[in-house]
Scaffold this active site. Structure first.
Site, PDB file in Angstrom:
ATOM      1  N   ASP A  16     -11.039  -8.977   8.715  1.00  0.00           N
ATOM      2  CA  ASP A  16     -10.189  -9.341   9.839  1.00  0.00           C
ATOM      3  C   ASP A  16      -8.987 -10.150   9.362  1.00  0.00           C
ATOM      4  O   ASP A  16      -9.006 -10.742   8.281  1.00  0.00           O
ATOM      5  CB  ASP A  16     -10.976 -10.151  10.871  1.00  0.00           C
ATOM      6  CG  ASP A  16     -12.025  -9.302  11.584  1.00  0.00           C
ATOM      7  OD1 ASP A  16     -11.844  -8.072  11.637  1.00  0.00           O
ATOM      8  OD2 ASP A  16     -13.016  -9.865  12.070  1.00  0.00           O
ATOM      9  N   VAL A  17      -7.962 -10.198  10.189  1.00  0.00           N
ATOM     10  CA  VAL A  17      -6.707 -10.874   9.843  1.00  0.00           C
ATOM     11  C   VAL A  17      -6.949 -12.286   9.327  1.00  0.00           C
ATOM     12  O   VAL A  17      -6.416 -12.679   8.295  1.00  0.00           O
ATOM     13  CB  VAL A  17      -5.765 -10.935  11.075  1.00  0.00           C
ATOM     14  CG1 VAL A  17      -4.539 -11.784  10.771  1.00  0.00           C
ATOM     15  CG2 VAL A  17      -5.340  -9.538  11.486  1.00  0.00           C
TER      16      VAL A  17
END
Length: 195
Positions: free
Chosen positions: A141-142
């Site tokens: 994820d970011v």
């Protein structure tokens, strides 16, 4: 975040999601629709759908999330050699920092890890970025940092995909918590289904 929504009233000969969207939203090309689907911006009957080839029928409800307007100019992430932990002709393992997406999102102008690695390898190896191949087999994820494995050649994809499928690849995550735990605990958290 803006969105547009419509009910499918007609279908092309091949009723794939990436062909149905441009039929109903004249401002979107098929390429733009594909990027939005792959980036997680498209919902089919209230469920996120990231499959371009998903078959659609008349009466289905499609919602498309739009990237926010007036966003700040994207800041490029410069990938450096010290982020490579392993590399051979088939694989490359890199250390992804927090704050950058693994691959392209619905905002195609936003820099991402794949593009940064492609640019780095192209410059280092004196080739065009379009000549660089990176096969994605997992992502982070970011806001998560950590190791990501990419294939460097298409021929390596089957073996790596099989290793992930057979759970031969071990993943370990480290969580940072505020305060102290008195004893080991198992914490489980699930995302609710979108409505």
């Amino acid at each position: 975040m803006k969105f547009s929504e419509f009910i499918v009233t007609s279908l092309p000969e091949d009723p794939r999601l990436d062909k149905v969207i441009p039929l109903h939203v004249k401002t979107l090309s098929r390429g733009a629709a594909r990027r939005m689907i792959e980036g997680g911006a498209v919902y089919l009957n209230r469920k996120r759908c990231q499959q371009n080839g998903k078959l659609v029928k008349v009466g289905d409800k499609i919602r498309i999330m739009e990237a926010p307007e007036n966003r700040p100019a994207p800041q490029e992430f410069e990938f450096t050699a010290d982020r490579i932990l392993f590399e051979d002709k088939d694989l490359i393992v890199v250390n992804k920092p927090a704050g950058i997406p693994t691959h392209e999102t619905i905002d195609s102008s936003r820099h991402h890890l794949v593009r940064a690695i492609e640019n780095f390898l192209a410059k280092r190896d004196h080739v065009s970025p379009s000549k660089i191949y990176l096969g994605i087999h997992h992502r982070l994820d970011v806001n998560t940092s950590g190791l990501i494995l990419f294939t460097r050649r298409k021929e390596a994809n089957p073996a790596v995909a099989q290793a992930f499928q057979d759970r031969q690849v071990q993943k370990t995550y480290l969580a940072v918590c505020l305060g102290e735990l008195n004893a080991p605990q198992v914490l489980k958290s699930y995302l609710a289904e979108s409505k």
